[in-house]
Write a protein that holds these residues in place. Structure first.
Motif, short mmCIF file in Angstrom:
data_model
loop_
_atom_site.label_atom_id
_atom_site.label_comp_id
_atom_site.label_asym_id
_atom_site.label_seq_id
_atom_site.Cartn_x
_atom_site.Cartn_y
_atom_site.Cartn_z
N ILE A 147 -14.81 -23.32 15.91
CA ILE A 147 -15.00 -24.03 14.81
C ILE A 147 -13.30 -23.89 13.83
N TYR A 148 -13.32 -24.65 13.43
CA TYR A 148 -11.98 -24.95 12.66
C TYR A 148 -12.63 -25.25 11.44
N VAL A 149 -12.66 -25.01 9.86
CA VAL A 149 -12.91 -25.51 9.46
C VAL A 149 -11.64 -25.94 8.17
N VAL A 150 -11.53 -27.27 8.27
CA VAL A 150 -10.41 -27.18 7.31
C VAL A 150 -10.39 -27.21 5.75
N MET A 151 -9.21 -26.78 5.14
CA MET A 151 -9.63 -26.88 3.87
C MET A 151 -9.09 -26.94 2.94
N PRO A 152 -8.89 -27.51 1.82
CA PRO A 152 -8.47 -28.53 0.82
C PRO A 152 -6.52 -28.96 0.75
#
Length: 454
Positions: A147-152
């Protein structure tokens, strides 16, 4: 090198379910991906499309390379548990599940927004909003590899004037990854019992496929005085309740002690409208060093579709499709692809091939649009197909998209009866006067086939 692509905007009504394959001529190496999987129409619509899609995976092809969700709205994620459950049953693995980071105030906002429709939505949806990582790992940890959680994203100050694809490190792989790993945010912790699923918080995430196709993920949250005010109310409520988790659980249950958040939400929505959405993950998909004189794209359905119910338009529906038939090989099955003659600049890709998916990004906000345009400045000349943000809502539409991205072929997904008010008649008018465009609804999918030469 020649790369083929077959793509489908599935006919699921208001929402988005987009699936696509890139594959080489020998058909031995394939990259499969999905962007969003949801509808606000009857759930049976997306269930049927999901099952048909899952059945396209053969014995030797048990991987979906990327599953991306742009944001946590019901009409973009309602099919996710159906899709992952079908994958689990068939032994299909998702290599990378990509989603944007949702901080505490954003999840509180979403709970207040959607709790009003609790009787119409699945209870799982609220668990998903409260902690998307925990839900995914707990329910589908044996299906999702990463899972990649893309940050701002940071403001783009780079002076790079050339698109360089991420390197493919493994000779046996077809995917290269470039990203900046960042620390775990305090309000979205990694779930316990990972079941083999790894979670990574990333910024500046890009993928390359066959070293020739680039995926570039980006988002920035909306800012503004009313939004900051709502966030302050949430932060004060967290202190009162002792933790973010306690607050979110109270919101899920609809406790009386959260009425002040409902009031703050009403103030926000009365100014921005019910179409307000402060978080959407965008992605561009472009070809690098394309030999455009040989490359082409074929559409199977081409419609101008101004809806008479949306504004002062004459009752007209011009359809130009099924004019020619091209037979191609895909998955060793001969498929008929109905195509339509388009102006030469849309059929022949020349040096231009690319997609831009915008989710529900509020690009009517000039400050946000400027940041968006700055990030994708090197891609402007390459975008061929634009997914119109938020189903053509006026709060997300910016006519500058047409000019800045050189009149891209545009796709709108919405209900056929336009009962949600999407697409807005001003957006329809802008599209109708300036670009070829198509409406995808519950009765009409939109497919296309591409051959790319490098």
């Amino acid at each position: 090198m020649r790369i083929h692509q077959i793509s489908r905007f599935h006919n699921i009504g208001q929402g988005l379910f987009y699936s696509s394959d890139f594959y080489l001529s020998d058909n031995r190496q394939r990259f499969r991906y999905i962007i969003d999987c949801g509808t606000s129409n009857e759930i049976e619509l997306i269930k049927g499309e999901v099952m048909r899609y899952a059945n396209t995976f053969g014995k030797d092809n048990k991987f979906l390379d990327v599953l991306m969700i742009s944001h946590l709205h019901w009409d973009h994620v309602s099919g996710i548990p159906i899709l992952l459950s079908a994958f689990k049953k068939k032994g299909i693995m998702v290599k990378r599940f990509i989603l944007p980071y949702f901080d505490g105030p954003t999840r509180a906002f979403l709970l207040v927004k959607w709790k009003r429709y609790a009787g119409l939505l699945g209870s799982w949806f609220f668990d998903f909003i409260i902690d998307p990582l925990d839900y995914l790992v707990r329910k589908f940890g044996d299906v999702i590899k990463e899972i990649y959680v893309v940050m701002p994203s940071y403001p783009n100050n780079s002076r790079i004037d050339k698109i360089i694809p991420p390197k493919i490190k493994d000779k046996n792989d077809i995917v290269g990854v470039e990203k900046e790993d960042v620390e775990e945010p305090k309000d979205l912790k990694k779930p316990k019992g990972m079941n083999g699923t790894s979670v990574k918080y990333v910024r500046g995430c890009r993928l390359s496929i066959f070293s020739s196709i680039e995926f570039d993920f980006w988002f920035r949250p909306v800012t503004g005085s009313l939004i900051r005010a709502f966030r302050r109310v949430v932060q004060d409520s967290i202190k009162k309740e002792g933790s973010l988790e306690n607050l979110l659980e109270k919101l899920k249950k609809g406790s009386l002690g959260t009425h002040h958040l409902v009031k703050a939400y009403d103030t926000l929505s009365s100014n921005y409208g019910m179409d307000f959405n402060d978080t959407s993950l965008c992605v561009s998909i472009i070809a690098i060093d394309l030999k455009g004189e040989f490359s082409y794209i074929l559409f199977d359905r081409y419609k101008y579709y101004p809806l008479p119910s949306l504004g002062p338009f004459p009752r007209r529906l011009r359809e130009v499709f099924d004019r020619s038939i091209r037979v191609s090989k895909h998955n060793s099955i001969r498929k008929i692809i109905n195509t339509v003659p388009l102006p030469i600049e849309y059929n022949n890709l020349k040096l231009k091939f690319g997609y831009l998916f915008t989710g529900d990004m509020m690009l009517a906000d000039k400050g946000l649009y400027d940041k968006f345009l700055s990030h994708y400045r090197l891609k402007k000349e390459k975008i061929h197909v634009l997914y119109v943000p938020h189903h053509g809502a006026k709060t997300s539409w910016n006519i500058e998209l047409i000019k800045d991205f050189k009149k891209p072929f545009s796709v709108v997904s919405a209900r056929e009866d336009a009962s949600t008010g999407h697409p807005n008649y001003r957006v329809v008018n802008d599209l109708d006067l300036n670009v070829p465009w198509v409406l995808v609804n519950e009765n009409n999918p939109f497919n296309h086939y591409v051959e790319l030469f490098f």
